[in-house]
Design an enzyme around this catalytic site. Structure first.
Site, PDB file in Angstrom:
ATOM      1  CG  HIS A  35      -3.809  -0.957  -2.454  1.00 29.58           C
ATOM      2  ND1 HIS A  35      -4.030   0.239  -2.246  1.00 29.58           N
ATOM      3  CD2 HIS A  35      -3.377  -1.221  -1.154  1.00 29.58           C
ATOM      4  CE1 HIS A  35      -4.242   0.838  -1.053  1.00 29.58           C
ATOM      5  NE2 HIS A  35      -3.654  -0.261  -0.151  1.00 29.58           N
ATOM      6  CE  LYS A  70      -7.468   0.720   0.511  1.00 31.03           C
ATOM      7  NZ  LYS A  70      -7.113  -0.042   1.599  1.00 31.03           N
ATOM      8  CB  SER A 110      -1.032   0.086   1.071  1.00 29.11           C
ATOM      9  OG  SER A 110      -0.224  -0.270   2.402  1.00 29.11           O
TER      10      SER A 110
END
Ligand SMILES: *Cc1c(COP(=O)(O)O)cnc(C)c1O
Length: 391
Positions: free
Chosen positions: A207, A239, A179
């Site tokens: 991610h 996300k 991250s």
């Protein structure tokens, strides 16, 4: 005797003096490339909204329709009557998308990691994880009571070495995409090390999910790994999917075990059904609009080429997370402040989130950024570094 208030104030003052005190900004607009932050419109590179879906009206519309049908709150935990049809449909769609038998929703990625790891290992077991794994995974390992070992970032030989240690069950955990650095874990080699040692592999793809892989199914799809190699896959909906929450995907036995044993699942109210409806719509858009993924990865490539040519030090990242390494907290904070004066939000990430001397600007690109947004960033960034270094 000092009061709690005095003790805490002293601690905060020390953080402030070290330039490490954190505070929040207030948004008065939707998330996106040009949010209104503390009353001013900025060009932002601070969100994880990689596909630009967080403010997509089609997600809001799906949520609105579900609000009309289900109301606002789920009203109870999943096991106690809060598990709605739309939650169930989302789980089915996530399982299908990730090519697994089942998926299970959690309120957040943090909860998913705490609940999953503590349901899988305890005293007498061993957790081995990458040094740069997300904080929630480190907390999860500690909470589990298992032996806890970390290995040098991305170093598969060091992992193999840690796996010489005997234990009842051995769980290896890695981020798919890290991250703070944006680099990818060498998952194929990690999976091979786990297979050789008969350890269980869990990947946190917060991610990677939505961004990598032919269908956006993430790091495992990208590296052609399935349930056999990586039995435990965790990813988030907050996300790339532009919503909130998280899920774990795996085989029937894993999911049924988590439903029965993951405490952060059992003892927590289900997320609002409207949120599940929005995530379901996001998942559909992920498949119908692959150009979003291609766009953000293309912007990342262009950023790297230009920033690299300008002499900036970057991490080895092929993902939308681009870290500009600036070394000291003072230098990093100064560059971030100069950028902000010019209307650009590129947050400084400082220790203890990253190692000492590893302060950096964390630049997140999204599919919603325009070519001009990128050019403005590159120009301002090179000028800001020059200005700070000259001062
Ligand atoms: C953001 C993140 C989480 C936490 O997910 P939330 O849904 O925000 O709680 C977990 N792991 C990684 C790698 C993350 O980046």
């Amino acid at each position: 005797m000092t009061t709690l208030r005095e003790d805490l104030a002293r601690g905060l003052a020390a953080r402030e003096a070290a330039g490490l005190r954190r505070d929040r900004r207030i948004l008065d607009s939707a998330q996106g490339p040009h949010p209104v932050v503390d009353g001013r419109e900025l060009l932002s590179f601070a969100s994880n909204d990689y596909l630009g879906l967080a403010a997509d009206p089609r997600l809001a519309e799906a949520a609105r329709a579900a609000l009309a049908r289900y109301g606002t709150g789920a009203g109870a935990a999943h096991l106690l009557g809060g598990h709605s049809r739309v939650h169930h449909e989302l789980e089915g769609a996530l399982a299908e998308h990730t090519g697994r038998e089942r998926a299970l929703l959690f309120g957040s990625g943090y909860q998913a990691n705490l609940g999953t790891v503590t349901a899988l290992v305890a005293r007498g077991d061993l957790v081995v994880q990458d040094k740069l794994d997300h904080a929630s995974l480190i907390d999860a390992a500690q909470l589990s009571g298992a032996q806890h070992r970390r290995y040098r970032h991305g170093d598969v030989e060091a992992l193999r070495d840690r796996l010489r240690e005997a234990a009842r069950r051995r769980l290896v955990i890695t981020d798919g995409v890290f991250s703070m650095d944006g680099d990818r874990a060498p998952l194929t080699a990690i999976a091979a090390a786990c297979a050789d040692a008969r350890a269980v592999l869990m990947v946190d793809d917060a991610h990677g999910y939505g961004v990598l892989g032919a269908d956006g199914a993430g790091s495992l799809q990208d590296q052609d790994l399935g349930s056999a190699e990586v039995p435990v896959l965790m990813a988030t909906l907050g996300k790339a999917l532009g919503c909130a929450g998280a899920f774990v995907a795996g085989d029937e036995a894993l999911i049924e075990h988590l439903i029965n044993h993951a405490r952060s699942y059992v003892y927590s109210t289900a997320a609002p059904p409207a949120l599940a409806a929005a995530a379901l719509r996001a998942l559909q858009l992920l498949r119908e609009e692959p150009e979003r993924r291609h766009r953000v990865l293309e912007l990342a490539r262009r950023f790297r080429d230009a920033a690299g040519s300008a002499g900036l030090e970057l991490t080895a990242s092929g993902t939308p997370i681009q870290a500009v390494l600036l070394g000291s907290v003072a230098r990093c904070t100064a560059v971030s402040e100069v950028l902000e004066r010019r209307g650009i939000l590129a947050p400084a990430v400082r220790p203890p989130t990253v190692p000492e001397g590893g302060a950096r600007l964390r630049i997140s690109l999204t599919a919603a950024h325009s070519d001009q947004d990128l050019e403005r960033l590159l120009e301002a960034l090179t000028a800001a570094v020059r200005e700070v270094d000259a001062a």
